[in-house]
Design a protein around this motif. Sequence first.
Motif, short mmCIF file in Angstrom:
data_model
loop_
_atom_site.label_atom_id
_atom_site.label_comp_id
_atom_site.label_asym_id
_atom_site.label_seq_id
_atom_site.Cartn_x
_atom_site.Cartn_y
_atom_site.Cartn_z
N LEU A 225 0.83 -1.20 0.00
CA LEU A 225 0.00 0.00 0.00
C LEU A 225 0.87 1.25 0.00
CD1 LEU A 225 -2.72 -1.02 2.62
CD2 LEU A 225 -2.83 -1.21 0.14
N ILE A 226 0.27 2.33 -0.47
CA ILE A 226 0.89 3.66 -0.42
C ILE A 226 0.03 4.52 0.48
CG2 ILE A 226 1.53 5.70 -1.74
CD1 ILE A 226 1.97 3.92 -4.16
N GLN B 262 -11.39 4.26 -13.04
CA GLN B 262 -11.01 4.67 -11.69
C GLN B 262 -9.81 5.61 -11.77
OE1 GLN B 262 -11.02 1.40 -8.65
NE2 GLN B 262 -11.04 0.11 -10.49
N ILE B 263 -9.67 6.47 -10.78
CA ILE B 263 -8.56 7.43 -10.75
C ILE B 263 -7.25 6.69 -10.50
CG2 ILE B 263 -7.56 9.37 -9.49
CD1 ILE B 263 -10.38 10.35 -8.93
N VAL B 264 -6.24 7.05 -11.27
CA VAL B 264 -4.90 6.50 -11.11
C VAL B 264 -4.03 7.57 -10.47
CG1 VAL B 264 -2.91 5.50 -12.25
CG2 VAL B 264 -5.20 5.06 -13.15
N TYR B 265 -3.46 7.25 -9.32
CA TYR B 265 -2.60 8.21 -8.63
C TYR B 265 -1.22 8.24 -9.28
CZ TYR B 265 -6.32 8.02 -5.15
OH TYR B 265 -7.53 8.09 -4.53
N ASP C 219 -7.11 6.57 3.52
CA ASP C 219 -6.47 7.28 2.41
C ASP C 219 -5.44 6.43 1.68
OD1 ASP C 219 -7.96 9.49 3.04
OD2 ASP C 219 -6.42 10.38 4.33
N CYS C 220 -5.21 5.23 2.13
CA CYS C 220 -4.20 4.37 1.50
C CYS C 220 -4.77 3.74 0.24
CB CYS C 220 -3.74 3.28 2.46
SG CYS C 220 -2.95 3.91 3.97
N TYR C 221 -3.90 3.40 -0.67
CA TYR C 221 -4.29 2.73 -1.90
C TYR C 221 -3.15 1.83 -2.34
CZ TYR C 221 -1.72 6.85 -3.57
OH TYR C 221 -0.79 7.84 -3.74
#
Length: 423
Positions: A44-45, A66-69, A53-55
């Motif tokens: 996870l980040i 989906q949003i890509v960080y 808030d982790c992904y």
Amino acid sequence: MGSSYTRNLKRIAASIFIVSTLISSFASASSPPPSESPSAQTELICHTDNPADCYPKVFSATGEFQIVYEDQDLPPGLHVKLDIQTGQKQAKLYNQKENNPALEGLPVDRSIVVIDTDAPEDDAPQIPYGAPAYEPVGVVKAPREKNEGFVQALEDLKKYSSVFDPPQELDRALQDLEDISHDMYYGLQIAEDAGALQALFCLLTKREAARPADKPLTERPDFLASSILASSIRNNKPALRAVEDSWDAVVGEQCPNPSTSGIGSLRSELYSTLGLTTGRDGPEEAREAYFTRISLAVLDGLLKSTKIKAEFMENDGMRSFLRILLRNEEVWDSRKAKVARIVSDTFLDEEVGAVLGVWPTTHTVADASVCAEGGHASLDEGCWEYHLERIGQDPRGAEWSRPLLDMLRQRRPDKPVPERDEL
């Protein structure tokens, strides 16, 4: 009757049980499974202390965008879109059944581009036929506000430079040109005017009878001419090319000055200023050092030209340089340091633009006595190390002679040439 009533109750109860079971099974099959928490092995980040808030580090795609960080890794084969306004990236699983006219003809799921075998192997761009030559400096544009007196100053320079007793207009013209010659545009304009160049070189090589102390240095015509020439071509490649283009026409003629009749061409006068023909004592020493100073200022820029550099060497320019280095009087110290820097920047130090292989081209002499005798042969190319070693023993010359000696040894061919027995 009692038994019949009992049997009916049993049938109703059984029916209710069967219907309940079917409804429960249908609900279990149709309802979505609860969302699973990320596996403990998933990397996870987390940028905050809030676990929500982790992904995952590796983006997990679904059938919806989906949003890509920015710090997520994208697996290959996804359908990715980018909002060029916000810079936000979104991705989902690629669906071959989706037809998007905007994507027609674009490669999908390819990380390698196949290039035809007949394409050029290097990455150099293909220059179209007839395209103008690449100019790294670019076009030298005129300033927004031009100097109103520039054209008049050039005309006065060409008009009065050959006069035996020039009027004050020449002094004003030289002062004006000296003030703006460092500008690339005006430096180029001066260099493109062959008549102005010849006038400036004639003033530079005109050895006036007046001593340097008879007139302020910054007002002497030869000093101003030297400053204008040096400033015009310093760090100004277009101006240096312009000088090179008209070089033979400029220095191939005699200066139109009655006091210099009977002498050689301007070319020979330019190189003879380094000949050191006057005496070595008193005022003559300072005068000779002064003429060498203003000549070196111009040669520093001129020797960046391949053509002028070759001509300088053909006219024993390196002998003249070594002759300057061998002067012992203190008035020559700054001139010797200047010569050392010019030699290094022009022939030895590749990091500052020197073209290697032009000089030195021979080996050091095997017999050092040839260099110690002080004759014509002592100024040969093979004697430079011998003289620089001796100069380096004096603290006055060690600062510039030792670095020059080290660099010269690196560029010198390895083995000395043995002396031949004369028959």
